[in-house]
Design a protein around this motif. Structure first.
Motif, PDB file in Angstrom:
ATOM      1  N   THR A  12      -4.711  11.739  -0.776  1.00 36.61           N
ATOM      2  CA  THR A  12      -3.632  10.779  -0.519  1.00 36.61           C
ATOM      3  C   THR A  12      -2.314  11.485  -0.322  1.00 36.61           C
ATOM      4  O   THR A  12      -1.511  11.124   0.545  1.00 36.61           O
ATOM      5  CB  THR A  12      -3.536   9.783  -1.693  1.00 36.61           C
ATOM      6  OG1 THR A  12      -4.749   9.039  -1.764  1.00 36.61           O
ATOM      7  CG2 THR A  12      -2.373   8.824  -1.493  1.00 36.61           C
ATOM      8  N   VAL A  16       0.171  11.042   2.927  1.00 42.04           N
ATOM      9  CA  VAL A  16       1.581  10.640   2.857  1.00 42.04           C
ATOM     10  C   VAL A  16       2.457  11.707   3.504  1.00 42.04           C
ATOM     11  O   VAL A  16       3.397  11.398   4.248  1.00 42.04           O
ATOM     12  CB  VAL A  16       2.009  10.386   1.399  1.00 42.04           C
ATOM     13  CG1 VAL A  16       3.497  10.068   1.334  1.00 42.04           C
ATOM     14  CG2 VAL A  16       1.201   9.245   0.795  1.00 42.04           C
ATOM     15  N   SER A  21       4.930   8.011   5.302  1.00 46.98           N
ATOM     16  CA  SER A  21       4.959   6.587   4.988  1.00 46.98           C
ATOM     17  C   SER A  21       3.837   6.246   4.016  1.00 46.98           C
ATOM     18  O   SER A  21       2.675   6.617   4.249  1.00 46.98           O
ATOM     19  CB  SER A  21       4.816   5.757   6.269  1.00 46.98           C
ATOM     20  OG  SER A  21       4.495   4.411   5.980  1.00 46.98           O
ATOM     21  N   VAL A  22       4.176   5.517   2.950  1.00 47.89           N
ATOM     22  CA  VAL A  22       3.162   5.066   2.012  1.00 47.89           C
ATOM     23  C   VAL A  22       2.220   4.066   2.688  1.00 47.89           C
ATOM     24  O   VAL A  22       0.997   4.117   2.524  1.00 47.89           O
ATOM     25  CB  VAL A  22       3.819   4.437   0.759  1.00 47.89           C
ATOM     26  CG1 VAL A  22       2.779   3.747  -0.119  1.00 47.89           C
ATOM     27  CG2 VAL A  22       4.562   5.498  -0.043  1.00 47.89           C
ATOM     28  N   GLY A  23       2.785   3.143   3.472  1.00 48.13           N
ATOM     29  CA  GLY A  23       1.977   2.142   4.145  1.00 48.13           C
ATOM     30  C   GLY A  23       1.008   2.755   5.143  1.00 48.13           C
ATOM     31  O   GLY A  23      -0.171   2.380   5.204  1.00 48.13           O
ATOM     32  N   ALA A  26      -1.754   4.492   3.367  1.00 47.19           N
ATOM     33  CA  ALA A  26      -2.702   3.519   2.822  1.00 47.19           C
ATOM     34  C   ALA A  26      -3.689   3.055   3.888  1.00 47.19           C
ATOM     35  O   ALA A  26      -4.890   2.929   3.638  1.00 47.19           O
ATOM     36  CB  ALA A  26      -1.939   2.324   2.246  1.00 47.19           C
ATOM     37  N   ARG A  27      -3.184   2.825   5.110  1.00 45.34           N
ATOM     38  CA  ARG A  27      -4.074   2.401   6.196  1.00 45.34           C
ATOM     39  C   ARG A  27      -5.068   3.504   6.549  1.00 45.34           C
ATOM     40  O   ARG A  27      -6.239   3.231   6.827  1.00 45.34           O
ATOM     41  CB  ARG A  27      -3.251   1.985   7.416  1.00 45.34           C
ATOM     42  CG  ARG A  27      -2.497   0.674   7.232  1.00 45.34           C
ATOM     43  CD  ARG A  27      -1.882   0.206   8.525  1.00 45.34           C
ATOM     44  NE  ARG A  27      -0.793   1.069   8.970  1.00 45.34           N
ATOM     45  CZ  ARG A  27       0.471   0.947   8.570  1.00 45.34           C
ATOM     46  NH1 ARG A  27       0.802  -0.017   7.723  1.00 45.34           N
ATOM     47  NH2 ARG A  27       1.410   1.760   9.027  1.00 45.34           N
ATOM     48  N   THR A  32      -4.858   0.233  -0.788  1.00 41.46           N
ATOM     49  CA  THR A  32      -3.598  -0.509  -0.777  1.00 41.46           C
ATOM     50  C   THR A  32      -2.410   0.437  -0.958  1.00 41.46           C
ATOM     51  O   THR A  32      -2.554   1.563  -1.457  1.00 41.46           O
ATOM     52  CB  THR A  32      -3.576  -1.550  -1.902  1.00 41.46           C
ATOM     53  OG1 THR A  32      -3.622  -0.867  -3.171  1.00 41.46           O
ATOM     54  CG2 THR A  32      -4.764  -2.501  -1.793  1.00 41.46           C
ATOM     55  N   SER A  33      -1.229  -0.033  -0.569  1.00 43.11           N
ATOM     56  CA  SER A  33      -0.011   0.760  -0.754  1.00 43.11           C
ATOM     57  C   SER A  33       0.253   1.027  -2.231  1.00 43.11           C
ATOM     58  O   SER A  33       0.705   2.122  -2.606  1.00 43.11           O
ATOM     59  CB  SER A  33       1.190   0.041  -0.133  1.00 43.11           C
ATOM     60  OG  SER A  33       1.041  -0.074   1.260  1.00 43.11           O
ATOM     61  N   SER A  34      -0.029   0.043  -3.079  1.00 38.21           N
ATOM     62  CA  SER A  34       0.189   0.251  -4.512  1.00 38.21           C
ATOM     63  C   SER A  34      -0.745   1.321  -5.055  1.00 38.21           C
ATOM     64  O   SER A  34      -0.364   2.110  -5.936  1.00 38.21           O
ATOM     65  CB  SER A  34      -0.015  -1.063  -5.269  1.00 38.21           C
ATOM     66  OG  SER A  34      -1.343  -1.547  -5.094  1.00 38.21           O
ATOM     67  N   VAL A  36      -1.794   3.922  -3.330  1.00 44.97           N
ATOM     68  CA  VAL A  36      -1.199   5.188  -2.888  1.00 44.97           C
ATOM     69  C   VAL A  36      -0.091   5.607  -3.847  1.00 44.97           C
ATOM     70  O   VAL A  36      -0.029   6.757  -4.305  1.00 44.97           O
ATOM     71  CB  VAL A  36      -0.654   5.060  -1.457  1.00 44.97           C
ATOM     72  CG1 VAL A  36       0.210   6.277  -1.094  1.00 44.97           C
ATOM     73  CG2 VAL A  36      -1.791   4.915  -0.463  1.00 44.97           C
ATOM     74  N   SER A  37       0.799   4.683  -4.161  1.00 44.29           N
ATOM     75  CA  SER A  37       1.909   4.987  -5.069  1.00 44.29           C
ATOM     76  C   SER A  37       1.400   5.420  -6.437  1.00 44.29           C
ATOM     77  O   SER A  37       1.924   6.364  -7.048  1.00 44.29           O
ATOM     78  CB  SER A  37       2.827   3.771  -5.204  1.00 44.29           C
ATOM     79  OG  SER A  37       3.380   3.418  -3.947  1.00 44.29           O
TER      80      SER A  37
END
Length: 326
Positions: A12, A16, A21-23, A26-27, A32-34, A36-37
């Motif tokens: 991950t 990034v 971009s986190v979004g 994630a794709r 999900t973006s959360s 990834v975070s």
């Protein structure tokens, strides 16, 4: 001690860093973006350093993250290589080759070879990125692809290279009935098709114009050799193209002539850790030997390319790849 639970988070991190971009990461990772975070925070807590910081609507690596990124890339590349070798030993090889090449090399060189790999048992999967050679080298350095087929590039530290052949260049232009005016003379009065500014073909063209003191009356900038040949086939513009791409243009609408510009080396580049992948070794071998098949299937191209090679500067520097690529 190695914490195997961190491996998904390391992948991950690479996503990034690659996308900013986190979004987008994630794709790519299909999470999900959360998630990834959470994975990035898990890495930061484990190693005690902040890896990313906000940059506008995206994120960028911190100084510590920039320093850590090459280490993570090397680790991930080594892990992929190890899994590939273990699968091979188990008799269940499952390999996805990530390859970068320019459009003309993809069509003229890679496509036939990749078709052969699809016939392997089991077939080799691949991800092909079409880009110019300089960007291809960057993708290998960054670990985003395993291998790049490039034209006229220096080999950065950490990469390995295998020379394939020296690529001569040709002038191409629309066929004008019985008009036999040399293309080099038509350059002074017809539109000139130019490749992207960062390409080596564009550098050769610009240098030729400077040496011959030619100032084009009109210019058309195109992002690829294929589009350049489409313009020529449609009756508009004269351009400088690699000899390998000449087969794409219809002979009844396009005339060509050897160009007195330096031939450029075409080479494979890969990361040292990737050379142990059996599929990559197989691909490199197929690329090195495909030219004998091209020679048997074409009678006119070798003569044209050999002529271009003889007229390239320096005159003895170019190797006629239609006959030998070693």
């Amino acid at each position: 001690m190695v914490d195997a639970a961190l491996f998904p988070a390391l992948e991950t991190l690479l996503a990034v860093a690659r996308t900013g971009s986190v979004g987008a990461a994630a794709r790519q990772r299909h999470i999900t973006s959360s998630a990834v975070s959470q994975q990035i925070r898990k890495l930061e807590a484990h190693f005690g350093m902040k890896l990313f910081e906000r940059a506008g609507r995206g994120v960028r690596l911190t100084t510590a993250g920039e320093a850590a990124l090459p280490v993570v890339r090397e680790l991930w590349s080594g892990a992929e290589s190890a899994f590939g070798q273990l699968s091979e030993l188990a008799g269940r090889p499952a390999t996805t080759l990530r390859v970068a090449a320019s459009d003309y090399l993809g069509k003229g060189l890679l496509a036939p070879v990749l078709r052969d790999l699809l016939d392997e048992d089991p077939p080799v999967r691949f991800e092909l990125v079409t880009t110019h050679s300089r960007a291809g080298v960057r993708l290998v350095v960054d670990g985003d692809v395993d291998l790049a087929v490039v034209t006229g590039q220096e080999t950065p530290r950490g990469l390995e290279e295998r020379h394939l052949f020296d690529q001569p260049f040709l002038w191409v232009g629309p066929r004008r009935g019985r008009d036999r005016t040399p293309l080099t003379e038509r350059l002074r009065r017809e539109p000139v098709l130019r490749l992207a500014a960062e390409s080596r073909g564009r550098a050769l063209l610009d240098q030729y114009f400077a040496d011959e003191r030619i100032r084009p009356v009109s210019t058309i900038d195109v992002p690829s050799v294929s589009l350049l040949l489409s313009y020529v086939s449609g009756g508009l513009g004269i351009g400088l193209v690699p000899a390998l791409a000449r087969a794409e243009a219809p002979a009844d609408r396009v005339v060509s002539a050897p160009a007195r510009v330096p031939a450029l080396p075409v080479a494979l580049m890969w990361r040292a850790t990737a050379r142990r992948q059996p599929a990559l070794v197989r691909l490199a071998s197929l690329l090195r030997h495909c030219w004998s098949a091209r020679r048997r299937s074409s009678r006119s191209a070798p003569k044209l390319i050999a002529s271009a090679a003889r007229k390239s500067k320096p005159l003895r520097a170019a190797v006629s790849w239609a006959y030998a690529v070693d």
